[in-house]
Design a protein around this motif. Structure first.
Motif, PDB file in Angstrom:
ATOM      1  N   LEU A 142       0.790  -1.307   0.170  1.00 53.79           N
ATOM      2  CA  LEU A 142      -0.366   0.066  -0.066  1.00 53.79           C
ATOM      3  C   LEU A 142       0.777   1.659  -0.307  1.00 53.79           C
ATOM      4  N   TYR A 143       1.995   1.337   1.103  1.00 55.78           N
ATOM      5  CA  TYR A 143       2.726   2.513   1.099  1.00 55.78           C
ATOM      6  C   TYR A 143       3.685   2.639  -0.338  1.00 55.78           C
ATOM      7  N   ARG A 144       4.225   1.216  -1.032  1.00 56.56           N
ATOM      8  CA  ARG A 144       5.034   1.844  -2.261  1.00 56.56           C
ATOM      9  C   ARG A 144       3.445   2.090  -3.476  1.00 56.56           C
ATOM     10  N   PRO A 162       5.558   5.846  -4.716  1.00 57.82           N
ATOM     11  CA  PRO A 162       6.743   4.748  -5.496  1.00 57.82           C
ATOM     12  C   PRO A 162       8.102   5.492  -5.483  1.00 57.82           C
ATOM     13  N   GLU A 163       8.301   6.644  -5.936  1.00 62.55           N
ATOM     14  CA  GLU A 163       9.634   7.728  -5.073  1.00 62.55           C
ATOM     15  C   GLU A 163      10.275   6.520  -3.962  1.00 62.55           C
TER      16      GLU A 163
END
Length: 94
Positions: A44-46, A50-51
Motif C-alpha cells: 500500500l505504501y509503495r 512509488p518514489e
C-alpha cells in the motif's frame, strides 16, 4: 404470456432478493484483515509513494487506533513509515 414455471421462478427470485440482507461490516473486516499484515502495508505504501524504493517491512509500524469506549477497532487505518504518518479514514454515509 408467461408460463407457470416462469412465474414461479420470478417469485423465487423476488423472495431471495428480499431475504438477503447485506452485511455492512464485510468490507470493513476485509480491509482490516488485509492491512493487518506488514507485507500488505508495504505494498500500500509503495502504491502511494512509488518514489520511496528503499522502504522495507521493518520500517513500517501499525498504529491503528482502538476505541476506548466501544472496545473495538475503528475501521480506519494508521501506520508510520520512518518519519511519515499515513492515516486512511473511511467516509461515513447516512
Amino acid at each position: 404470456m408467461k408460463t407457470e414455471s416462469q412465474n414461479k421462478t420470478e417469485e423465487n427470485e423476488s423472495k431471495t432478493t428480499e431475504a438477503v440482507k447485506p452485511k455492512h461490516t464485510t468490507k470493513d473486516s476485509v480491509f482490516k484483515s488485509l492491512f493487518s499484515h506488514s507485507e500488505y502495508l508495504l505494498q500500500l505504501y509503495r502504491s502511494l509513494h512509488p518514489e520511496d524504493t528503499e522502504i522495507t517491512e521493518t520500517d513500517i509500524t501499525d498504529i491503528t487506533l482502538e476505541s476506548v469506549l466501544a472496545g473495538r477497532e475503528y475501521n480506519d487505518l494508521g501506520f508510520t513509515v520512518k518519519d511519515k504518518f499515513i492515516i486512511l479514514v473511511e467516509a461515513q454515509s447516512t
